[in-house]
Write a protein that holds these residues in place. Structure first.
Motif, PDB file in Angstrom:
ATOM      1  N   MET A   1      35.168  27.573  44.136  1.00 51.76           N
ATOM      2  CA  MET A   1      36.510  27.400  43.549  1.00 51.76           C
ATOM      3  C   MET A   1      36.947  28.636  42.765  1.00 51.76           C
TER       4      MET A   1
ATOM      5  N   SER B   1      38.760  31.131  44.987  1.00 56.69           N
ATOM      6  CA  SER B   1      40.127  30.707  45.291  1.00 56.69           C
ATOM      7  C   SER B   1      41.026  30.893  44.077  1.00 56.69           C
ATOM      8  N   GLY B   2      40.511  30.474  42.901  1.00 57.94           N
ATOM      9  CA  GLY B   2      41.288  30.647  41.669  1.00 57.94           C
ATOM     10  C   GLY B   2      41.592  32.104  41.408  1.00 57.94           C
TER      11      GLY B   2
ATOM     12  N   LEU C   1      41.830  34.523  43.642  1.00 58.00           N
ATOM     13  CA  LEU C   1      42.820  35.017  44.604  1.00 58.00           C
ATOM     14  C   LEU C   1      44.230  34.566  44.222  1.00 58.00           C
ATOM     15  N   VAL C   2      44.353  33.327  43.742  1.00 53.71           N
ATOM     16  CA  VAL C   2      45.663  32.817  43.320  1.00 53.71           C
ATOM     17  C   VAL C   2      46.181  33.625  42.120  1.00 53.71           C
ATOM     18  N   CYS C   3      45.283  33.890  41.156  1.00 50.66           N
ATOM     19  CA  CYS C   3      45.682  34.675  39.966  1.00 50.66           C
ATOM     20  C   CYS C   3      46.108  36.078  40.373  1.00 50.66           C
TER      21      CYS C   3
ATOM     22  N   GLY D   1      47.135  37.211  43.335  1.00 50.92           N
ATOM     23  CA  GLY D   1      48.383  37.188  44.118  1.00 50.92           C
ATOM     24  C   GLY D   1      49.596  37.000  43.229  1.00 50.92           C
ATOM     25  N   THR D   2      49.493  36.061  42.287  1.00 49.55           N
ATOM     26  CA  THR D   2      50.610  35.813  41.370  1.00 49.55           C
ATOM     27  C   THR D   2      50.900  37.065  40.541  1.00 49.55           C
TER      28      THR D   2
ATOM     29  N   LEU E   1      46.786  37.651  34.046  1.00 43.51           N
ATOM     30  CA  LEU E   1      46.385  36.997  35.307  1.00 43.51           C
ATOM     31  C   LEU E   1      45.509  37.929  36.143  1.00 43.51           C
TER      32      LEU E   1
ATOM     33  N   LEU F   1      37.000  36.563  37.418  1.00 42.34           N
ATOM     34  CA  LEU F   1      36.453  35.450  38.209  1.00 42.34           C
ATOM     35  C   LEU F   1      35.735  35.955  39.462  1.00 42.34           C
TER      36      LEU F   1
ATOM     37  N   LEU G   1      45.956  26.089  40.085  1.00 46.19           N
ATOM     38  CA  LEU G   1      44.677  26.269  39.382  1.00 46.19           C
ATOM     39  C   LEU G   1      44.127  24.929  38.897  1.00 46.19           C
TER      40      LEU G   1
ATOM     41  N   TRP H   1      53.730  34.786  50.586  1.00 46.50           N
ATOM     42  CA  TRP H   1      52.800  34.194  49.602  1.00 46.50           C
ATOM     43  C   TRP H   1      52.701  32.686  49.799  1.00 46.50           C
TER      44      TRP H   1
END
Lengths: 154, 174
Positions: free
Chosen positions: A1, A4-5, A7-9, A11-12, A59, A66, B68, B136
């Motif tokens: 996880m 994934s977290g 990558l989301v951070c 990307g944002t 972020l 992470l 998240l 995205w």
């Protein structure tokens, strides 16, 4: 996880940076460096865009942290750099205020309101900077080999 | 002192609430700024798209909070729902981008020459942001739907719940 977290951070953060650069590019063009009023307005604009930029930096640091230990160091450097950026921005704003108090530009009420907005944004940004900086610097190193306290275990 | 597991889950659950409040707030601000609605007007459509893209930053942050929270709480169903929402968003943004380009051409012709370059710059920024957000959203949709499979509840094997015995003689014959 965590991956994934992260990558989301990341990307944002990248999209936030793209958005901020786009806004600044649109607002500051056409460049008019010789004009004192343009320079002062530019400083204010950069200050008001500071909060989302700070959030993007945080972020980015969270995402990199992470992802692994070696990148965590990069995250720390990033936050320290962000802290310096915040302090530098405060100095810029204070300097702008000093300049404005000596010129006729300080008289319009709208300009004063814009300055207050810029300072408010700066304070919020700085609080986030400080929180992130302190949090990251107090983080224990990740992914260190786990040493068992039980002598029976190898 | 580390937080207990339930306290951590409660705190992570608050990310859902924060994200939802941010989204509702931003959508309400957007709605009030584009009302009265006039979808038949190219100028209104162009302006509404620009204003919508202008709200991208807070909406993106709210989206990240929700994702998240779902990832760290292991909510597979939420990941599937949110993945579906992002798939619709990715396709919708691409369609809107095409319409926006056509509207921009139409609106540009109505402007005086001095204002055309500034309008084009603004339109270019909005188009780039819409494209980036669409890509995205598509990536998030695929990633969330893929990762949600890890959180599916284990299903019992199909067939009768009765345990059917076998005659030893029949077993020997076979």
């Amino acid at each position: 996880m965590n991956r994934s977290g992260a990558l989301v951070c990341l990307g944002t953060a990248v999209i936030l940076f793209v958005d901020q650069i786009g806004r600044l590019w649109l607002a500051l063009l056409p460049l008019n460096l010789g004009n004192e009023a343009w320079r002062l307005v530019s400083i204010q604009l950069v200050a008001t865009q500071l909060t989302p930029t700070v959030i993007a930096l945080v972020l980015l640091a969270v995402g990199l942290t992470l992802l692994g230990r070696s990148l965590q160091i990069l995250g720390r450097v990033l936050v320290v750099g962000a802290l310096l950026f915040g302090v530098g921005s405060v100095m810029l704003i204070v300097g702008t205020g000093t300049v404005l108090s000596d010129t006729t530009l300080s008289s319009p009420e709208s300009f004063r309101k814009a300055s207050m907005q810029a300072v408010g944004s700066l304070v919020v940004g700085l609080v986030i900077f400080l929180w992130a900086g302190v949090t990251f610097l107090r983080l224990p190193p990740q992914h260190e080999p786990v040493v068992s306290e039980d002598p029976a275990e190898p | 002192m580390p937080l207990s597991r339930s306290a951590t889950r409660t705190l992570l659950g608050l990310l859902y609430v924060t994200g939802a409040v941010l989204i509702v707030d931003q959508l309400l601000i957007l709605f009030t700024s584009i009302s009265p609605l006039s979808p038949t007007s190219a100028g209104w459509r162009f302006g509404a798209m620009g204003l919508g893209i202008g709200r991208a930053t807070p909406l993106l942050l709210a989206d990240t909070l929700i994702i998240l929270a779902a990832l760290w709480l292991g909510h597979g169903l939420m990941m599937r729902i949110w993945g579906g929402v992002h798939f619709v968003l990715a396709v919708g943004l691409l369609v809107l981008l095409g319409l926006f380009a056509l509207d921009a051409i139409q609106v540009r012709q109505q402007l005086v020459p001095e204002a055309q370059s500034a309008m084009l710059l603004g339109a270019a920024r909005a188009a780039v942001m819409a494209l980036v957000l669409s890509i995205w959203s598509a990536w998030l949709a695929i990633h969330l739907l893929r990762i949600s499979k890890q959180f599916q509840a284990p299903r019992s094997e199909r067939g009768s719940a009765l345990i059917v015995g076998q005659d030893p003689g029949e077993e020997a014959a076979s």
